[in-house]
Design a protein around this motif. Structure first.
Motif, mmCIF file in Angstrom:
data_model
loop_
_atom_site.group_PDB
_atom_site.id
_atom_site.type_symbol
_atom_site.label_atom_id
_atom_site.label_comp_id
_atom_site.label_asym_id
_atom_site.label_seq_id
_atom_site.Cartn_x
_atom_site.Cartn_y
_atom_site.Cartn_z
ATOM 1 N N UNK A 37 20.482 16.385 -4.051
ATOM 2 C CA UNK A 37 21.333 16.187 -2.942
ATOM 3 C C UNK A 37 20.660 15.278 -1.919
ATOM 4 N N UNK A 38 21.349 14.929 -0.996
ATOM 5 C CA UNK A 38 21.936 13.754 0.003
ATOM 6 C C UNK A 38 20.146 14.641 1.119
ATOM 7 N N UNK A 39 19.243 14.283 1.707
ATOM 8 C CA UNK A 39 18.570 15.152 2.877
ATOM 9 C C UNK A 39 17.212 14.638 2.074
ATOM 10 N N UNK A 40 17.384 15.329 0.129
ATOM 11 C CA UNK A 40 16.061 15.630 -0.493
ATOM 12 C C UNK A 40 15.011 14.454 -0.631
ATOM 13 N N UNK A 41 13.911 14.330 -0.588
ATOM 14 C CA UNK A 41 13.355 12.609 -1.017
ATOM 15 C C UNK A 41 12.090 12.797 -1.578
ATOM 16 N N UNK A 42 11.787 11.300 -3.032
ATOM 17 C CA UNK A 42 10.495 11.978 -2.872
ATOM 18 C C UNK A 42 10.038 10.699 -1.911
ATOM 19 N N UNK A 43 8.725 10.305 -2.375
ATOM 20 C CA UNK A 43 7.988 9.269 -1.396
ATOM 21 C C UNK A 43 6.759 8.663 -2.665
ATOM 22 N N UNK A 44 7.239 7.869 -3.263
ATOM 23 C CA UNK A 44 6.456 7.144 -4.225
ATOM 24 C C UNK A 44 6.476 5.561 -3.985
ATOM 25 N N UNK A 45 7.570 4.573 -3.231
ATOM 26 C CA UNK A 45 7.362 3.692 -3.007
ATOM 27 C C UNK A 45 8.118 2.793 -1.441
ATOM 28 N N UNK A 46 7.904 1.857 -1.286
ATOM 29 C CA UNK A 46 8.453 1.494 0.074
ATOM 30 C C UNK A 46 10.153 1.356 -0.199
ATOM 31 N N UNK A 47 10.487 1.184 -0.618
ATOM 32 C CA UNK A 47 12.053 1.857 -0.641
ATOM 33 C C UNK A 47 11.912 3.544 -0.601
ATOM 34 N N UNK A 48 11.061 4.573 -1.224
ATOM 35 C CA UNK A 48 11.460 5.736 -0.762
ATOM 36 C C UNK A 48 11.165 6.163 -0.039
ATOM 37 N N UNK A 49 9.973 5.605 1.055
ATOM 38 C CA UNK A 49 9.301 5.039 2.483
ATOM 39 C C UNK A 49 10.686 4.862 3.894
ATOM 40 N N UNK A 50 11.366 3.870 3.170
ATOM 41 C CA UNK A 50 12.919 3.375 4.104
ATOM 42 C C UNK A 50 13.639 4.617 3.390
ATOM 43 N N UNK A 51 14.143 4.969 2.785
ATOM 44 C CA UNK A 51 15.580 6.093 2.682
ATOM 45 C C UNK A 51 14.936 7.303 3.263
ATOM 46 N N UNK A 52 13.604 7.605 3.861
ATOM 47 C CA UNK A 52 13.349 8.556 3.875
ATOM 48 C C UNK A 52 13.449 8.272 6.238
ATOM 49 N N UNK A 53 12.832 7.294 6.259
ATOM 50 C CA UNK A 53 13.071 7.001 7.573
ATOM 51 C C UNK A 53 14.226 6.694 8.295
ATOM 52 N N UNK A 58 1.027 -1.366 -0.198
ATOM 53 C CA UNK A 58 0.013 -0.216 0.183
ATOM 54 C C UNK A 58 1.048 1.200 0.102
ATOM 55 N N UNK A 59 0.964 1.960 -1.264
ATOM 56 C CA UNK A 59 1.763 3.153 -1.457
ATOM 57 C C UNK A 59 1.306 4.249 -0.318
ATOM 58 N N UNK A 60 -0.387 4.219 -0.930
ATOM 59 C CA UNK A 60 -1.172 4.959 0.232
ATOM 60 C C UNK A 60 -0.855 5.011 1.752
ATOM 61 N N UNK A 61 -0.053 3.647 2.336
ATOM 62 C CA UNK A 61 -0.294 3.923 3.710
ATOM 63 C C UNK A 61 1.422 4.630 3.775
ATOM 64 N N UNK A 62 2.465 5.190 3.189
ATOM 65 C CA UNK A 62 3.090 5.354 3.457
ATOM 66 C C UNK A 62 4.178 6.237 4.223
ATOM 67 N N UNK A 63 2.848 7.587 4.097
ATOM 68 C CA UNK A 63 3.006 8.604 4.836
ATOM 69 C C UNK A 63 2.704 8.173 6.430
ATOM 70 N N UNK A 64 1.455 6.961 6.254
ATOM 71 C CA UNK A 64 1.715 7.136 8.348
ATOM 72 C C UNK A 64 2.261 6.109 8.629
ATOM 73 N N UNK A 65 3.767 4.855 7.413
ATOM 74 C CA UNK A 65 4.407 4.860 8.688
ATOM 75 C C UNK A 65 5.701 5.494 8.796
ATOM 76 N N UNK A 66 5.948 6.526 8.499
ATOM 77 C CA UNK A 66 6.536 7.323 7.993
ATOM 78 C C UNK A 66 7.021 7.688 9.646
ATOM 79 N N UNK A 67 5.620 8.767 9.433
ATOM 80 C CA UNK A 67 4.238 9.064 10.920
ATOM 81 C C UNK A 67 4.384 8.146 12.042
ATOM 82 N N UNK A 68 4.676 6.888 11.823
ATOM 83 C CA UNK A 68 4.503 6.055 13.291
ATOM 84 C C UNK A 68 3.500 5.374 13.426
#
Length: 469
Positions: free
Chosen positions: A140-156, A55-65
């Motif tokens: 640059x490092x520290x700039x993130x897009x959020x579309x996949x679980x890989x993206x979400x893991x990188x941001x976390x 569920x890509x739609x759930x990524x923000x709620x995973x990132x937010x805890x």
């Protein structure tokens, strides 16, 4: 090797190849497998990432805890798909579609090895890609897009090792608003930089203003009418600020929430038909137009808007899963169709619920429709019942006919899912006058005697019938 020769090598068993291992692709593969066993249909699926059916739609709620474990977002693992006789090849990216030859070229992401796989039937479910602005510092490092679980893991991972607590979100659509909430939940000081006049461009500006005020009430700094021109970096190469023409906003982490585009690079190179929004064009059976044995679904396609009659690109998991069911049925020799959408979406930022369906004012104008609007304020429950919260409902109806064109709702608990009433009414082609008489459930803990949606419909019906000034 042509398709008939390839089938001769495999015998009478057909091969279905699926490009993309998330909602549309794996729903198609799973549905086809339900209808045809492995002795009749071989299914090969390619996924370039580490995860499938999530569920890509759930990524923000995973990132937010709110969702503590990444694996809770995974509906079915690669091993579970393989146990159902689906040859799912992870970390394998399709790099070319040879339509004339009936084959795809795939590359192992880790080893770089390439090979061709022939197909009798093909499903393209390549999804969408986040829009990354073409500007200095965007990578640059520290700039993130959020579309996949890989993206979400990188941001976390970045949030875990970042000492500072300042975050800038670029963009204020669904992704931007949801990520602002996630970062607030993680204790960050959040600034949202938005090029529009108000957040949530999927709403009319007057409704977006309500979201703006609520976000600022949560401690989020909103910067509207501001175009990001560059992302500034420090001596270590990491992001340090986001710059517009007027100001700089310090940032220890930046999240890009500008939106997504259909990922149709492969389709374009293969000469497949694309629409005005860059998505693949299909018929009602989700078959790519002009191609008997190729289907497409999910975020890489354009869909028919049942209200305006025009093609739209809407990236939502609800549609993707339905597309997959239709495609899998048809690829297995059955018959199913996907008639279109009315554009329903719901989101939240902390306790504020945001919902819309149908057309905005500018959508109606673009479609050449004349319309009236009605905006009302009401409550989620009977006013005397404890915890009743306010909500604002805006309704658009076609002038003269009274046909419902769209609804937007902003409010607290109980507001968001009320949009489903309007979604059903839109799909049924109801008028606002017909809506007034809908027999909706009532009890003081759930609704006032007149539900807010019906109050808006009653006001819209009066406007439709009012004499022209």
């Amino acid at each position: 090797m042509n398709m008939s020769a390839a089938r001769g090598v495999r015998g009478t068993r057909e091969r279905l190849v699926v490009i993309g291992g998330d909602a549309a692709g794996m729903s198609a593969a799973s549905q086809a497998r339900r209808l045809k066993g492995a002795e009749e249909l071989e299914i090969v699926a390619f996924e370039r990432g580490h995860f499938t059916s999530y569920s890509a739609c759930g990524i923000p709620y995973w990132v937010g805890g709110d969702v503590p474990d990444r694996d809770q977002l995974i509906a079915r693992t690669a091993e579970e798909h393989r146990a159902r006789d689906i040859d799912l090849r992870m970390r394998t990216e399709v790099t070319e579609i040879d339509v004339a030859g009936g084959r795809v070229r795939a590359r192992d992401v880790d080893s770089g090895a390439e090979s061709w796989t022939s197909y009798d039937k093909l499903v393209i479910a390549t999804g969408a890609r986040p829009i990354r602005p073409d500007m200095p510092g965007a990578d640059a490092p520290g700039v993130h897009g959020v579309q996949t679980l890989d993206d979400g893991q990188a941001l976390i991972d970045t949030l875990a090792r970042t000492r500072g607590r300042r975050a800038v979100v670029v963009g204020a659509g669904y992704i931007g608003v949801e990520m602002a909430e996630a970062l607030i939940n993680r204790g960050y000081e959040v600034t949202v930089v938005n090029r529009g006049s108000e957040p949530m461009s999927t709403l009319d500006p007057d409704m977006g203003r309500l979201v703006h005020e609520a976000m600022e009430g949560l401690g989020i700094t909103m910067v509207n009418d501001a175009e990001v021109t560059k992302i500034l970096t420090g001596e270590d190469g990491r992001v340090r600020a986001v710059a517009t023409e007027a100001a700089e906003y310090p940032a220890d982490v930046v999240v890009l929430g500008i939106g997504v585009r259909p990922e149709t690079t492969l389709a374009r190179a293969a000469g497949l038909p694309l629409g005005d929004h860059g998505g693949l064009l299909t018929d009602l059976a989700m078959r790519v137009r002009g191609h008997e044995n190729i289907w497409a679904g999910g975020d890489c396609v354009e869909v028919l808007d049942l209200v305006s009659g025009q093609e739209r690109h809407i990236a939502l998991g609800t549609h993707a899963n339905k597309h997959g069911q239709v495609i899998g049925t048809n690829a297995a020799g059955g018959y199913a169709t996907f008639p279109g959408v009315v554009g329903t979406a719901v989101s939240k930022v902390c306790d504020l619920e945001i919902a819309r369906t149908g057309l905005r004012e500018k959508d109606a104008r673009r479609a050449g429709l004349q319309f009236v609007t009605a905006t009302i304020e009401s409550t989620s429950r009977a006013g005397y019942y404890p915890s009743a919260s306010t909500m604002t409902v805006k309704m658009l109806a076609e002038r003269r006919t009274g046909r419902l064109l769209g609804v937007q709702i902003v409010g607290r608990e109980g507001a968001g899912k009320r949009v489903d009433i309007a979604a059903v009414a839109l799909t049924a082609g109801m008028t606002v006058e017909q809506m007034v008489s809908l027999d909706l459930g009532y009890a003081p803990p759930f609704s006032p005697v007149w539900d807010p949606v019906l109050v808006a419909a009653r006001k819209a019906a009066k406007a439709v019938n009012a004499p022209l000034s």
